[in-house]
Design an enzyme around this catalytic site. Structure first.
Site, PDB file in Angstrom:
ATOM      1  N   GLU A 164       0.857  -1.180   0.000  1.00  0.00           N
ATOM      2  CA  GLU A 164       0.000   0.000   0.000  1.00  0.00           C
ATOM      3  C   GLU A 164       0.895   1.231   0.000  1.00  0.00           C
ATOM      4  OE1 GLU A 164      -2.344  -0.875   3.508  1.00  0.00           O
ATOM      5  OE2 GLU A 164      -1.029   0.245   4.823  1.00  0.00           O
TER       6      GLU A 164
ATOM      7  N   HIS B  25      -4.279   3.130   8.179  1.00  0.00           N
ATOM      8  CA  HIS B  25      -3.038   2.621   8.758  1.00  0.00           C
ATOM      9  C   HIS B  25      -2.087   3.767   9.081  1.00  0.00           C
ATOM     10  CE1 HIS B  25      -3.269  -1.710   6.976  1.00  0.00           C
ATOM     11  NE2 HIS B  25      -3.893  -1.617   8.134  1.00  0.00           N
TER      12      HIS B  25
END
Lengths: 290, 378, 290, 378
Positions: free
Chosen positions: C210, C249
């Site tokens: 990511e 996150h």
């Protein structure tokens, strides 16, 4: 052969431009020590007794990649940093002459050096000498002479006294290590003894202890367990020192009932070590065991 | 340098440790008024703030059940020396009923070269007594100086001295704070004894800290040395410290000067070995100047216990000629020799030194045994 | 065979009495994971789903010396201490599920574990599963099935989604590792890839990255340098994520111009990796390389 | 959490760093009087205390040569939004003539898993610009997090950015303080740019710190979050944070809800891939309750940018039935469906969830591609 310091030592003096650093650089050079560089932050480009000075260990090592040993004359507040710098620059042996380093700092840099595989001698020590070969320290070189006896000592002047007595008696020394008078030192008796055990030149060891701590007791245990097999003659300073008083050395103090003269002497005698009543008995005791 | 109980407790309180409620009282202040102001109610404990060991046994701690007793004990303590030391401050604290007295300390383990936690469920006695009477009760746990005391280590120690549940959590919080104090203040020792167990909480009834003298420069808030108040030093030791001499008072009559701690101790031992009794330890260190030697010699000439003086120098960094010049200077200033003096000079520039001494009419030995024998027979 | 987690794993659950710890202990047991003990300070003596609970790791390990793996469900404030306790108790693998651990703490315990030779997975991760063998984590076990494809992923749910898509397509997994979404994790892509490279069961690897950081770029470099030789299919989440924003996150943030989707995809493609546009293309891309 | 310039400078000053003399002025206070009171004399710098990046370029920093200018600029700054943010405080500081502008920062290196010092002799520009224009000027030095920054490392860095003598000593002292601030405050970033070289001294003209949100509990003195003032968050992001939602505003029209950061981002990417534009990121995390789902759905129903909503759930710890219950609840409370909604449910309890939705008359997809296509065509 010798212990820790031989003809391959190439030395950097940290704090070379200071009064002590400069003075002892001269004496070490005169003794034959191969000093390749000096370091003092901000004094890069100078020369001291012909030795080139750098601002940092990094530069010194880049210019003198053969360097493997350093000696530190840096004041107490900056000495721990100098140790880290020496360790990180890849020195194999670092001798810390500086006195009055906070013990929490010493505790840290000694652990750090151990992890990185660097041997520290000191702090608050006279250094190491392999007579006739090299001196990385501040002991009077003329006191010592090459021969078969190793000396490991917590005391500076007393070591010179004993070395001188041995030399006068015709007994030379393999390597003489002053491990320092602080409560925590980089090289302990037992660690030094591991090196002396392996050194073929060393036929006997003189161990010079003093009150405080339990390094002498641990040396005795090592001997008892058969891990040090050469004859040992010992002297312990401080027989008449009262408990709870610091006798000059930060480490020379009887605390919480441990570190007494009696305890040390008993442990050593039990391990078969000849313990001298005065340093001047050492030469004859050494002669008996050689 | 030793810290006073109230200082050590203040440090712990700043780290979140619950300490007994208390108030400091100086001489001349009204202890009862101050205690009332602080919200205290008898029974309270009145404690002399002195640095001598064994303060309790020496009568420095009193339990006062009434305000009258508070006034009485305060008056007493302010006027009674504890092992020679008269307190300047008293600490009046709430008396805390407790179920048990624990021991907790952090010291530096020289061999492991790491801090070590010591703990025992038998507090109240000092650690030497615990070592003798309940050696198996002492729990030892080393701490990595870079990583610090981990929470689980503190809990394990607490468990091993018999704590559980909330008491265990309280103890482990206390130990964490003690460790923080230990490292932050460069302590050689940080101790609480007794550490009281009160319900499910631990509370330090006493606290001690010894700060590394070499690290005092980092703690300017503590930096006023307290030679006089500490009870650690005799009158002459305080005088010596003030003029920068490493001097320890002993009970004999032979004054000692040496260079280097090991050699100076050995000089004492030699005197003893040959039947004399050293009056002191005085180490002029490495590379001493003539000026320092002069100061040291003059000091011993005044120091009444020393009836004669033995100077034992093995020159390394220290130069024999410098030492000789210092001795000569001291004697010249004194005009005459108030006490007999025996000098042994060897090592660096010893020859030159002996010459200087001879010119001033002072004999110097080379052999230490001859010299020490001479001192004894004087 | 498998990676890091096989039938020899004997697991201790740290924080077993908490809601999450207890719930997932049940699921892990049901999956077949051999959980030998649980630890919660102050709860020693209890049992959770038949698993004995101890106050400390020390006691747990004394009673179950075969334990070699732990999984941590302890709240963020206490999780770092639980990691030290697990490492010091000799665990070989420690899975840290806990989210919201301060990054300075993670930085320290990850370095500490590395020194001591313990592998950390996480924090802020779903854990590790070797389908059909054992699960040390919180992923739904039914999503995965044994087979030849390794998965290493920074994302939890996305990993389940991809595992499920592979399973539906008839492609099983060797081991699936969720390395966690924090800026600093114990096991990085390249470290995980070293294990997958050596695992004979693994024939291809799915890498789920990511935005944020440069772990994907490092993986690409490793592949380019020939240090990882198996076929790799990748998916990177966050193509449409704006710079400077933290996307759920803690580690998923484009900062100072680094960590962009484009940079990662380019690096991977340059290294010969097939990069999927959506996670649902992964099964067909994997089929091409198997 | 970003700290204000004055907060970061105060932290450095507490660690012994010399900072420019200055005074904080709040709206409504007389800037000239306060500056005079603080002993300042023009020229001074008037700086808007806002947390947005690029404050200087956006006109938030003014050099005032006279007291009239101080008054004028203060008035201006208090009334002019900097990138949308109106400052509540101004910092008026002495203007410090300087020879050079350096760059110094400490960040966390994810790959090395250690702090890394970044320094350059080309300060004034931001680090991205330096990376582009003078990449070779950037010095990098990792630090062992257990050992800390060693003095010699700081000196080496200073030397490598061209400092020597006292300036080098001053820089290395500054860097040590910056590192202490970095560790003590759990910083992700501690930076000074420009760090001015003034004679033989370095002085931080600006200072920035970003504190790890996960560590805020250890810094209660900083703990008041400043969503509104930070300029980092839009109005709707602030609203979302206040009700506990992990929401990021985007520019499209498809509202997104997902579970897990990776899947939610992927859902955005999928919408984009199939020709739509996501209006937001909203991650309900792992194991969301029906209540949280309800809150999230209701929020997107109000959020004006979202013209339709796509909910993409792959159940792991999150249960499909909980999610379904939350959606149904939200819609029931709203009475009717204000915006079209497409739901994809898979994984744990997806079957049950679909049943619940069906009973409420809502269709749910299993296949994410079908679902996303449906969203786009709506």
């Amino acid at each position: 052969m010798a212990v820790l310091l031989d003809e391959n030592a190439r030395v950097i003096v940290q704090g070379i431009t200071g009064r002590e650093g400069s003075f002892h650089t001269k004496l070490m050079l005169e003794y034959g020590t191969k000093i390749v560089a000096g370091v003092t932050p901000g004094k890069g480009g100078m020369e001291v007794h012909g030795v080139p000075v750098y601002d940092t260990m990094k530069e010194a090592v880049e210019a003198h990649p053969e360097a493997n040993t350093s000696i530190i004359f840096v004041p107490a507040r900056f000495a721990p940093d100098a140790v880290y710098e020496a360790v990180d620059a890849g020195m194999k042996l670092v001798v810390v002459i500086t006195e009055h380093i906070p013990v929490h700092e010493t505790m840290k840099f000694v652990n750090y050096a151990k992890q990185k595989g660097t041997i520290i001698i000191g702090p608050n020590c006279p250094g190491i000498i392999t007579p006739g070969v090299a001196k990385v320290g501040i002991m009077p070189g003329s006191t010592f002479t090459p021969g078969p006896v190793g000396i490991v000592s917590r005391s500076g002047t007393l070591t010179y006294e004993i070395g001188y007595a041995l030399t006068k008696a015709g007994i030379g020394q393999s390597t003489v290590i002053g491990i320092g008078g602080d409560p925590i030192v980089g090289l302990t008796f037992t660690e030094a003894m591991e090196y002396f055990e392996k050194d073929p030149q060393t036929k006997a060891l003189v161990l010079v202890g003093e009150i405080g701590g339990d390094m002498e007791e641990r040396a005795a245990k090592m001997i008892e367990e058969g891990k040090f097999t050469k004859p040992v003659v010992a002297f312990i300073a401080g027989r008449t020192a009262p408990p709870g008083k610091r006798m000059g050395h930060a480490g020379a103090i009887i605390m919480m009932g441990t570190g007494t003269y009696q305890g040390k002497v008993e442990a050593l005698r039990k391990a078969g070590v000849k313990v001298a009543e005065t340093p001047f008995q050492i030469p004859s005791l050494v002669k008996e065991v050689l | 340098m030793k810290l006073f109980e109230y200082e050590a407790k203040k440090i712990l309180a700043d780290k979140g440790v619950k300490i007994p409620r208390g108030v400091l009282v100086a001489k001349g202040e009204d202890p009862v008024a101050k205690a009332k102001e602080a919200g205290l109610e008898p029974p309270v404990v009145v404690k002399a703030q002195v640095l001598v060991a064994g303060r309790g046994k020496a009568g420095g701690i009193k339990m006062a059940k009434t305000w009258e007793e508070v006034a009485k004990y305060a008056e007493e303590l302010f006027n009674k020396p504890i092992k020679g030391i008269v307190p300047k401050l008293l600490l009046i604290e709430e008396a805390i009923p407790h179920e048990a007295e624990l021991y907790a300390a952090i010291v530096i383990d020289r061999s492991a070269r790491k801090p070590v936690i010591l703990a025992s469920q038998y507090g109240g006695m000092d650690i030497e007594e615990i070592s003798k009477e309940k050696p198996e009760s002492i729990i030892r746990q080393h701490v990595d100086p870079f990583v610090g005391l981990k929470g689980y280590q503190a809990r394990l120690i607490g468990k091993r001295i018999g704590l559980k549940g909330k008491a265990l959590a309280s103890f482990s919080k206390f130990l964490t704070a003690l460790y923080e104090a230990f490292t932050e203040y460069d302590a050689e020792l940080a101790e609480s004894n007794p550490l009281a167990l009160v319900g499910e909480e631990v509370i330090p009834l006493d606290a001690r800290m010894i700060v590394d003298d070499n690290a005092l420069y980092r703690h300017p808030e503590l930096a006023k040395e307290r030679f006089e108040e500490s009870g650690e030093y005799t009158e002459w030791e305080i005088k010596a410290r003030k003029i920068g001499l490493a001097f320890v008072e002993l009970d004999g009559d032979v004054g000692i000067i040496g260079n280097g701690a090991g050699l100076t101790m050995t000089t004492m031992d030699l005197v003893y070995e040959y039947g004399g009794k050293p009056a002191n330890f005085l180490d002029i260190g490495g590379g001493a100047s003539a000026e320092l030697v002069k100061t040291a010699v003059s000091f011993l000439m005044e120091y009444p216990k020393a009836k004669k003086v033995f100077i034992n120098i093995f020159g390394g960094i220290t130069r024999g000629d410098e030492v000789a010049r210092g001795i000569v200077k001291a004697l010249q200033e004194l005009g005459q020799l108030p006490k007999p003096i025996v000098i042994r000079l060897a090592g660096t520039k010893a020859e030159e030194g002996r010459k200087i001494l001879e010119e001033a009419g002072i004999e110097a030995y080379t052999d230490p045994i001859e010299a020490v024998k001479r001192v004894i027979e004087l």
